[in-house]
Design a protein around this motif. Structure first.
Motif, short mmCIF file in Angstrom:
data_model
loop_
_atom_site.label_atom_id
_atom_site.label_comp_id
_atom_site.label_asym_id
_atom_site.label_seq_id
_atom_site.Cartn_x
_atom_site.Cartn_y
_atom_site.Cartn_z
N GLU A 27 -9.35 11.31 -17.87
CA GLU A 27 -8.70 9.89 -17.62
C GLU A 27 -8.67 9.37 -16.33
O GLU A 27 -8.50 10.37 -15.38
N PRO A 28 -8.64 8.07 -16.08
CA PRO A 28 -8.57 7.39 -14.60
C PRO A 28 -6.98 8.14 -14.25
O PRO A 28 -6.00 8.03 -15.17
N SER A 29 -6.78 8.27 -13.04
CA SER A 29 -5.50 8.52 -12.28
C SER A 29 -5.05 7.67 -11.46
O SER A 29 -5.62 7.88 -10.33
N ASP A 30 -3.81 6.81 -11.75
CA ASP A 30 -3.44 5.96 -10.90
C ASP A 30 -2.86 6.86 -9.56
O ASP A 30 -2.85 6.29 -8.24
N ALA A 31 -2.16 7.96 -9.96
CA ALA A 31 -1.57 8.69 -8.69
C ALA A 31 -2.69 9.18 -7.79
O ALA A 31 -2.39 9.21 -6.58
N ARG A 32 -3.96 9.44 -8.52
CA ARG A 32 -5.05 10.00 -7.44
C ARG A 32 -5.46 8.97 -6.56
O ARG A 32 -5.81 9.09 -5.35
N GLY A 33 -5.53 7.77 -7.34
CA GLY A 33 -5.98 6.32 -6.32
C GLY A 33 -4.83 6.32 -5.42
O GLY A 33 -5.35 5.71 -3.97
N ARG A 34 -3.49 6.16 -5.77
CA ARG A 34 -2.53 5.88 -4.96
C ARG A 34 -2.46 6.89 -3.44
O ARG A 34 -2.35 6.56 -2.55
N LYS A 35 -2.72 8.10 -3.84
CA LYS A 35 -2.84 9.08 -2.86
C LYS A 35 -4.08 8.92 -2.00
O LYS A 35 -3.86 8.81 -0.66
N MET A 36 -5.11 8.49 -2.50
CA MET A 36 -6.17 8.12 -1.63
C MET A 36 -5.88 6.86 -0.68
O MET A 36 -6.18 6.85 0.62
N ALA A 37 -5.46 5.95 -1.34
CA ALA A 37 -5.12 4.74 -0.69
C ALA A 37 -3.94 5.15 0.55
O ALA A 37 -3.93 4.50 1.78
N ASP A 38 -3.03 5.98 0.16
CA ASP A 38 -2.16 6.43 1.30
C ASP A 38 -2.84 7.14 2.53
O ASP A 38 -2.45 6.77 3.62
N VAL A 39 -3.51 8.04 2.21
CA VAL A 39 -4.42 8.93 2.94
C VAL A 39 -5.38 8.01 3.87
O VAL A 39 -5.13 7.91 5.34
N LEU A 40 -5.78 7.15 3.29
CA LEU A 40 -6.82 6.11 4.19
C LEU A 40 -5.98 5.38 5.04
O LEU A 40 -6.19 4.81 6.18
N GLY A 41 -4.68 4.82 4.42
CA GLY A 41 -3.97 3.95 5.26
C GLY A 41 -3.39 4.74 6.48
O GLY A 41 -3.18 3.99 7.59
N THR A 42 -2.98 5.88 6.57
CA THR A 42 -2.60 6.79 7.48
C THR A 42 -3.73 7.00 8.59
O THR A 42 -3.42 6.89 9.63
N LEU A 43 -4.94 7.04 8.03
CA LEU A 43 -5.92 7.41 9.18
C LEU A 43 -6.16 6.24 9.61
O LEU A 43 -6.46 6.23 10.98
N PHE A 44 -6.18 4.96 9.10
CA PHE A 44 -6.76 3.58 9.74
C PHE A 44 -5.58 3.25 10.56
O PHE A 44 -5.74 2.42 11.60
N GLY A 45 -4.42 3.52 10.07
CA GLY A 45 -3.20 3.17 11.03
C GLY A 45 -3.23 3.88 12.25
O GLY A 45 -2.80 3.30 13.25
N TRP A 46 -3.64 5.19 12.18
CA TRP A 46 -3.73 5.87 13.49
C TRP A 46 -4.72 5.53 14.28
O TRP A 46 -4.80 5.26 15.51
#
Length: 169
Positions: free
Chosen positions: A47-66
Motif C-alpha cells: 500500500e502507499p505509505s504517507d508515513a514513508r513519504g513524510r519521512k522522506m520529505a523530512d530527511v530531504l528538508g533537513t539535508l537541504f536546510g543544512w
C-alpha cells in the motif's frame, strides 16, 4: 570510494549539481517514496505509505536546510513542497467488557504478565499502572523508592524533560 546504491538519490542525482535540484525533483522523490518505497531500497508493504513519504520529505528538508545554512545552495527546494499529511488522530479505548470473547484487554495483559514471570512481568505491570517510560521502570533502583515504597522518585537525569518526577505507587 563510497558505494552508491543503484536507484538511490546519490545514483539518480550524481550528474546533477545540487543547486539545480528543485521543488519538482523533491515532489517526485517524496511521491515515489510514498508509492514505491525509498529510492534504492524499495518497500515492505504494497500500500502507499504517507508515513514513508513524510519521512522522506523530512530527511530531504533537513539535508537541504543544512546545505542552505552552509551556503552550498541559495534556496531550499523543500520549502513549499508537498509533504504528506500526518494521520488523523484516532481514539483508542481499551475494551474491558466482561463476557465478550477477547474483550477484556487489561485482564488479558495482566494474565500475560503473570505468565511472563520475573522480572519482565512485574516491569510490564508497573509500566501499565504508572504510565512511566520503559527505561524509567527498567532502571529503577531501590534508592529511588521511598521508605514505605509508596513513591518512586525519579531524578532529573533519568527523565525525558530533565526534571525530577515523583511517581505515586
Amino acid at each position: 570510494e563510497p558505494t552508491i546504491v543503484k536507484g538511490s538519490l546519490s545514483d539518480r542525482w550524481s550528474a546533477k549539481p545540487i543547486a539545480e535540484i528543485d521543488g519538482d525533483d523533491i515532489y517526485a522523490v517524496v511521491d515515489e517514496a510514498r508509492h514505491s518505497g525509498i529510492p534504492g531500497l524499495g518497500r515492505k508493504n504494497k500500500e502507499p505509505s504517507d508515513a514513508r513519504g513524510r519521512k522522506m520529505a523530512d530527511v530531504l528538508g533537513t539535508l537541504f536546510g543544512w546545505l542552505q545554512e552552509h551556503s552550498r545552495i541559495k534556496s531550499n527546494p523543500c520549502i513549499g513542497s508537498h509533504r504528506p499529511p500526518a494521520p488523523v488522530a484516532r481514539d483508542r479505548v481499551l475494551n474491558v467488557e466482561i463476557g465478550i470473547r477477547n474483550a477484556d484487554e487489561l485482564g488479558w495483559f495482566w494474565k500475560a504478565c503473570d505468565a511472563l514471570g520475573e522480572p519482565f512481568g512485574a516491569m510490564c505491570k508497573l509500566l501499565l499502572l504508572t504510565g512511566c517510560r520503559r527505561e524509567e521502570i527498567a532502571r529503577m533502583s531501590r534508592s529511588e523508592l521511598s521508605d514505605d515504597v509508596s513513591m518512586l522518585r525519579l531524578p532529573g537525569e533519568r527523565t525525558k524533560n530533565g526534571l525530577p518526577h515523583d511517581v505515586p505507587l
